[in-house]
Design an enzyme around this catalytic site. Structure first.
Site, PDB file in Angstrom:
ATOM      1  N   ASP A  24       0.859  -1.163   0.000  1.00 14.79           N
ATOM      2  CA  ASP A  24       0.000   0.000   0.000  1.00 14.79           C
ATOM      3  C   ASP A  24       0.912   1.234   0.000  1.00 14.79           C
ATOM      4  OD1 ASP A  24      -2.497   1.398   0.221  1.00 14.79           O
ATOM      5  OD2 ASP A  24      -2.005   1.779   2.313  1.00 14.79           O
ATOM      6  N   ASP A  26      -0.137   5.184   0.804  1.00 15.19           N
ATOM      7  CA  ASP A  26      -0.323   6.189   1.837  1.00 15.19           C
ATOM      8  C   ASP A  26      -0.373   5.537   3.213  1.00 15.19           C
ATOM      9  OD1 ASP A  26      -0.785   8.653   3.033  1.00 15.19           O
ATOM     10  OD2 ASP A  26      -2.157   9.284   1.457  1.00 15.19           O
TER      11      ASP A  26
END
Length: 339
Positions: A24, A26
């Site tokens: 991922d 952020d």
């Protein structure tokens, strides 16, 4: 699937035990546009060790080329082929259900528009353009009139899709409404239910595997309800890093589908073996710590790496919770560990 009752251990460093990290962005690699501490050097070392790095994001607004350029600027070299977005996943999902060349009412940014064109679909902006499908993806400049167009089409029975349904999205100024908030507007107006492609739904994992060719992937994320739930649903191992939205207290209270395989403070965890957590009727142990359920509270005793204490607490909490969420008071135990 057997419900996880404690974090797992690994004799090998994770960048050796798994061929591909599905990262991922952020809260894991960057926050507010800036690289998170230890991320750049940890990813560089994992790459040197032969691990394939792929960046998987529910944000459908930006193209893979734009995301890759941003990562490269931060010191994490990446090509567009290394980035997988929920826009790509939903475009494939739509293309499998409508005729080639179909018009699609697209409510979203450049990333969504580009992904649809790559699948041979034609983005349009009005319900009067006879679309074969409606799709929503995150767009920070979203106009209310476009939500009305989506509602008109969905109410007429046009198939409805969403790149993802994250209700919020981090912003340098705070927490902003995410694509899920815009999807809720159309849901309220129409009573409809979209097909969703992004994490934690299976289409996103399928898109990622198709594009990376991963044989033994490790999902790396900071969110329990997208990253970790998606990994659980796909029966793929996961690493939760505590650099994003998930707190130690939320981790202890995680329901089975939100329990990660491994826990680390940050991306340095990719480069390390993971300690074993042992449990019996007397409690759970990891490193120099022992954790247990004592009445209506969790307790922890010992010394050493605080993260080992958190892993032991996870085992005690998850075993006590069974199929649900642990409701025992963990405040004093977490304070003892500095969380």
């Amino acid at each position: 699937m057997t419900h996880r009752t404690s974090p797992s251990g690994s004799d090998q460093a994770l960048d050796a035990a798994y061929d591909t990290a599905l990262l991922d962005l952020d809260g894991v690699v960057y926050a507010g546009g800036e690289a998170i501490a230890h991320a750049v050097e940890s990813l560089a070392t994992a790459r040197e060790h032969g691990m394939h790095l792929a960046y998987v994001t529910n944000n459908a607004a930006r193209t893979p080329q734009t995301v890759a350029a941003h990562l490269t600027e931060l010191g994490v070299p990446a090509d567009a082929e290394d980035v997988i977005t929920s826009a790509q996943a939903v475009a494939r999902l739509i293309a499998e259900q409508v005729p080639a060349g179909s018009r699609v009412l697209a409510i979203g940014g450049e990333g969504l528009q580009t992904a649809l064109r790559e699948r041979g679909l034609e983005p349009v902006a009005s319900a009067e353009d006879d679309p074969a499908a409606v799709v929503q993806g995150y767009d920070p400049e979203l106009r209310w009139s476009l939500l009305a167009e989506a509602s008109f089409a969905v109410a007429r029975g046009v198939p409805w899709f969403a790149s993802n349904t994250d209700l919020t999205i981090p912003n340098p100024r705070g927490i902003a409404p995410g694509n899920g908030a815009a999807v809720e507007v159309v849901r309220i107006a129409t009573g409809g239910e979209p097909q969703v492609a992004g994490k934690p739904q299976p289409p996103m994992h399928r898109e990622t595997i198709l594009r990376t060719g991963a044989k033994r992937p490790l999902v790396v994320g900071d969110r329990l309800d997208t990253d970790i739930e998606g990994a659980t649903g796909a029966e793929v191992d996961s690493l939760l890093v505590l650099t994003g939205v998930t707190t130690a207290a939320q981790l202890l209270a995680a329901v089975p589908k939100h329990r990660p395989t491994y826990v680390a403070a940050d991306l340095r965890g990719l480069l390390e073996p993971q300690p074993e957590v042992s449990a019996d009727g007397g409690g759970a142990r990891c490193g120099g710590w022992t954790a247990s359920a004592d009445g209506d509270a969790l307790t922890v005793e010992g010394d050493g790496d605080a993260l080992d204490g958190l892993r032991a607490l996870c085992a005690a909490a998850w075993a006590a919770a069974g199929d649900g969420a642990c409701e025992l008071d963990a405040g004093k135990a977490l304070a003892r560990l500095g969380f």
